[in-house]
Every structure is written in structure tokens, then in C-alpha cells.
Design a protein around this motif. Sequence first.
Motif, short mmCIF file in Angstrom:
data_model
loop_
_atom_site.label_atom_id
_atom_site.label_comp_id
_atom_site.label_asym_id
_atom_site.label_seq_id
_atom_site.Cartn_x
_atom_site.Cartn_y
_atom_site.Cartn_z
N ALA A 13 45.32 39.27 29.78
CA ALA A 13 44.38 39.80 30.77
C ALA A 13 44.63 39.17 32.13
N LEU A 14 44.46 39.96 33.18
CA LEU A 14 44.59 39.45 34.54
C LEU A 14 43.38 38.60 34.93
N ASN A 15 42.21 38.99 34.44
CA ASN A 15 40.99 38.23 34.70
C ASN A 15 40.51 37.64 33.37
N ARG A 16 40.96 36.45 33.06
CA ARG A 16 40.68 35.88 31.74
C ARG A 16 39.22 35.48 31.57
#
Length: 244
Positions: A13-16
Amino acid sequence: LYTGIAALSVFWALNRSSTVAAVSQLAALFLLFVLAVNTLTVDDFPRLSRYVATAVAVVSTLGVIEFFNFDRVILDTIGVAHLRIPSVGRPSSTFGFRNTAASFLIGSLPFALLACFADSNRRNRWMWGIASGLALILLIYTRTRGAWVGLSAAAVLTAAYLIRARVDLFGPLKRNLLWVGTGIVILSALSSLGPRQSLETRQKFDTVKGSTTQALASITDPSADKGRLIFWKHTLRMIADHPL
């Protein structure tokens, strides 16, 4: 399987942080589901429904208080104005965001209604009925149109199933017509009121959702989906391209 794939998605994910928050909710719901199907019997559900209805009453009361900004008034009055109820979009009723509160409400309403109909104590039935009414009011106050559509569709399908199963739905309504009518009038009146939000909320109500009628009318607006339909139309192709 879905919970497992969602948990794995944290790694790419890019935004963890946002993904971990979403996965934690799924994991909690999955754990509750596993515990429920392994420990509860049919006879346990009325008792469980009373616990859920109690939680619904607390959450809905807080949400209605937030909607009218009474939470700020109360905190200011008792001298703790520096405190804040965590929220990025009121009324969230401590769920952080009003869409999450709406998800809780539509998942819990069937249990609150079950408590209302299944409890043998007349006074308790009134209490669970008020809890259900508050939940419906808060659901309208969240302005989450998808939840309205989902709950309405589910109610129609459930009613059709019960009628087909020859369950008498109209008998109890006829016997309590006055109270049901009064409840509908009160719900309609409260639902028509607009939010009295303070300026301290990070995310405001959409300008097209200032009232319930505006929110309903916005469903037919071409831009009301905010681009979601474009994503949904290509969902299957996205899954085929990237199964995980």
C-alpha cells in the motif's frame, strides 16, 4: 479470504497507516464473526441484541449531541473546553468519521429492532424502540446516502421474505398505530433539521448536504458520485489485472 488479502495489502500500500486502520476494522469484525458462530445459539441472539441496542443508544445519543454542537457547549460549561471528541467529520460519535458511524448503525439496527420486538418487558421494548429511533435519526444526520440506499433495499427485501414466509408484519403495526405514527412524525421533524456544527471540525459537511432533502436531491446530480462510478465500472478489469 478477503480479510487475509486485505492484511497482505499493507505490504504494497502507498498509504500504510490508512491501510492498517482499515485492516484492523476488518480483523475485529472477522474475530467477532468467528466467536459468534462458534459460541452463540439461536436462543442467545435476543440477549446479544440487548447489548448491541445499548451500544446503539450510547453512540446515537453522542452523535445527535455532536450534530447540534451540544458537545462543545457541555465541555465549555463544565470548564474543559480544551478537550475534543476525536473526529474528522461530525457527527462521527467517536468513530472518527461519519461514514464509519453509518456503517456501524446499519449493521446494528437489526439487533436493536430485534431487542425491541423480542423483549417481553413492555418498558424495555420502549427503551429499545427509542434506541432504534435515535439510530435512524443519526443515520440520517450522517448524510451517508449509500447507507440510506443499502438500508432501504435491505428493509424491502426482508419485508418481502417475511411476507412470503407468512409472518404477520401488519398486525403489530395496527395494534400500535398511534405510537408508530407519532414516531414517524417525530423522526420526520428531527430529520429535517440542519447541522449546527462548530468551525473546529477538520472536515465539514458537503455544501450539497446541508439538509436531508438536499442530500436526497444530490443523488441524481451527475457529479454526486465524485468519480466513484468510474472506478466501480472498471472494478472487474482492475481485479483481473491485479488479483491481489
